[in-house]
Design a protein around this motif. Structure first.
Motif, mmCIF file in Angstrom:
data_model
loop_
_atom_site.group_PDB
_atom_site.id
_atom_site.type_symbol
_atom_site.label_atom_id
_atom_site.label_comp_id
_atom_site.label_asym_id
_atom_site.label_seq_id
_atom_site.Cartn_x
_atom_site.Cartn_y
_atom_site.Cartn_z
ATOM 1 N N LEU A 123 0.826 -1.211 0.000
ATOM 2 C CA LEU A 123 0.000 0.000 0.000
ATOM 3 C C LEU A 123 0.857 1.256 0.000
ATOM 4 O O LEU A 123 0.517 2.245 -0.654
ATOM 5 C CB LEU A 123 -0.924 -0.008 1.223
ATOM 6 N N SER A 124 1.978 1.232 0.717
ATOM 7 C CA SER A 124 2.879 2.391 0.712
ATOM 8 C C SER A 124 3.477 2.614 -0.669
ATOM 9 O O SER A 124 3.627 3.753 -1.128
ATOM 10 C CB SER A 124 3.990 2.197 1.751
ATOM 11 N N ARG A 169 1.217 9.588 -5.765
ATOM 12 C CA ARG A 169 1.723 10.944 -5.526
ATOM 13 C C ARG A 169 2.635 11.402 -6.656
ATOM 14 O O ARG A 169 2.624 12.575 -7.039
ATOM 15 C CB ARG A 169 2.470 10.986 -4.194
ATOM 16 N N ALA A 170 3.412 10.462 -7.206
ATOM 17 C CA ALA A 170 4.302 10.835 -8.310
ATOM 18 C C ALA A 170 3.475 11.184 -9.551
ATOM 19 O O ALA A 170 3.863 12.060 -10.320
ATOM 20 C CB ALA A 170 5.262 9.696 -8.612
#
Length: 533
Positions: free
Chosen positions: A524-525, A532-533
């Motif tokens: 998940l991280s 986000r990228a």
């Protein structure tokens, strides 16, 4: 233990005083609960065993009494159905308990059941009286009714002492209720909770129970038939340790406390607590005859993660083969040091050699070996034994020291320590000093025996060793040395991973080799970073 007064203190009421005189079994209670105001309150110091006297409940002549109490306990807690069906029907309460376990709750839970049962015709069993036989017509048993309250007490770390006293007070007030309710202890209630809990949740309850500084019951007897009428058999609940000992633990020391018949009821658990060899709550010390599940059982004191102690509540010759095999499996699994409680009477007066029971005990632990997991591994064995001569002064032992130590040398005993009954000392300071000096004499051999190699393997190893001992029996060190070409079998020093642990390590190594370890462990991280990228 060293600061306990040697006199009986006042009890709370005349009724409590009468019950304390008849039973003489309860320790001091914590005040503050209005529901417990009518319960008895006795100083623990008044219940310490006197030198040279043992509790009559644990003598060999009272075996029938212990079995009858055990069967009545199962009739009340489990009901007429068998323990296997009772466990299969176990359910997880897991909910929020919105009320306290009080005398009013017990009256609404117990008394209607008993009155309704009295109108039904149920044939009494040989192991119970009429009131117990009529009560056991409840098909669910009392354990199901108490399950949410007991789980709530564990979650809040309150312990079962209040519940024990409420049950005893209810049994005193109503003669129609089974007398087994007046004999239960916190250990009995915890086992009843385990019986009605699904197997996958028992380990979590055991971990919560150990956080109360209470010994976890590990080996005990249960009736095989329905309603507590079948033959008694010994079972080992090793699965309850899955949250405490699932993975290998380096540096953990395990002691096994056993004794002969001459020290039966002499306070083996009390000595462990007095010397701080295994931290345990003071109210859990074995200073009185305990409940129905206590005789011929074993508790694991696992409050300290670096030192555990398996406490056997029976003498070696009086235990059945299943109990001895389970205790030996734990000793071989952990490479334990065995604390052997005995007296000078366990040695012959002329030759000073150990008598039959003591010799059998030492041979079972020090001359036995457990099978290794593979051919490249070493055989498993105990690290040694310490003989604790109970109620023996230094002066009395000094006259026979050389002869006794020479007689025990072939067994590989680490040391022989006389344990005088320092509870006779009137001054608390002198008792504390005597306990500290005794602890120093015991700790030094333990440190040399364990060294830096103390460790416990995985739970999978314990199951494998126990299964091998049940099927094939233990091997002797002489036969192992002969098969190895004369070399003595070394003790196991490194903790062994389980098969599942090895498979997990292979997956992690593969993920680390490809550079994707973080993404494999935290998917998940990784996805969040990509978004986000």
């Amino acid at each position: 233990l060293n600061s306990l007064p040697p006199r009986r203190q006042a009890v709370s009421s005349p009724a409590a005083a009468a019950r304390a005189t008849s039973l003489d079994r309860e320790g001091s209670l914590d005040g503050g609960s209005p529901a417990l105001a009518q319960c008895r309150c006795i100083s623990v110091g008044s219940l310490l065993p006197r030198p040279g006297r043992f509790f009559s409940r644990f003598r060999g002549g009272d075996t029938v009494v212990d079995e009858r109490s055990l069967r009545e306990f199962f009739e009340v807690m489990v009901g007429p159905q068998g323990l296997d069906r009772f466990s299969e029907g176990g359910h997880a309460s897991g909910g929020l308990c919105l009320e306290e376990l009080s005398a009013e709750v017990l009256r609404t839970t117990l008394l209607p059941t008993a009155s309704a049962a009295s109108s039904s015709a149920v044939a009494p069993s040989p192991a119970s009286d009429v009131s117990t036989a009529s009560y056991r017509s409840d098909i669910h048993g009392l354990a199901r009714a108490l399950q949410p309250y007991l789980e709530d007490l564990l979650i809040r770390r309150q312990g079962f002492r209040g519940a024990v006293d409420l049950l005893a007070a209810a049994a005193d007030a109503d003669p129609e209720l089974p007398r087994a309710l007046a004999e239960v202890t916190g250990k009995d209630l915890f086992l009843a909770l385990l019986f009605c809990t699904p197997r996958q949740r028992r380990a979590r309850l055991a971990a919560a129970y150990s956080r109360l500084r209470a010994p976890v019951p590990l080996i005990f007897r249960v009736p095989a038939g329905p309603g507590g009428t079948g033959d008694l058999r010994t079972v080992a609940f090793f699965d309850v340790l899955r949250e405490l000992a699932c993975t290998p633990c380096a540096g953990r020391q395990v002691l096994v406390s056993v004794g002969t018949e001459r020290v039966l009821g002499g306070g083996k658990t009390s000595l462990l607590g007095a010397l701080s060899l295994a931290p345990v709550a003071e109210e859990e010390l074995d200073v009185r005859p305990a409940g129905p599940m206590h005789a011929n059982s074993c508790d694991l004191i696992c409050t300290d993660t670096k030192r555990w102690a398996l406490d056997m509540h029976s003498h070696w010759a009086g235990a059945d083969e299943e109990l001895r095999t389970a205790v030996l499996a734990v000793a071989l699994w952990a490479g334990s040091v065995v604390l052997v409680h005995c007296t000078l009477a366990d040695f012959h007066t002329t030759s000073n050699s150990p008598r039959k029971e003591l010799a059998s005990l030492l041979s079972a632990f020090l001359q036995s070996a457990g099978p290794p997991a593979d051919k490249a591994s070493s055989w498993l064995r105990a690290r040694g034994a310490m003989v604790l001569l109970r109620d023996t002064s230094q002066e009395a032992f000094q006259q026979r020291r050389a002869a006794v130590e020479a007689a025990l040398r072939p067994f590989g005993v680490l040391s022989v320590v006389p344990v005088d009954d320092f509870r006779q000392l009137r001054s608390a300071g002198r008792r504390a000093g005597a306990a500290e000096r005794l602890k120093a004499r015991v700790e030094a051999p333990l440190d040399r025996a364990f060294g830096a190699s103390a460790a416990t393997p995985s739970m999978e190893e314990l199951h494998r060793i126990h299964r091998a001992l049940v099927e094939n029996g233990p091997s002797t060190l002489s036969s192992v040395a002969a098969a190895a070409g004369g070399a003595q079998a070394p003790a196991s020093t490194a903790p062994r991973r389980s098969a599942l642990g090895e498979e997990l390590k292979r997956h992690l190594d593969a993920a680390h080799a490809t550079g994707a370890a973080a993404a494999a462990l935290f998917p998940l991280s990784a996805k969040r970073r990509r978004l986000r990228a």
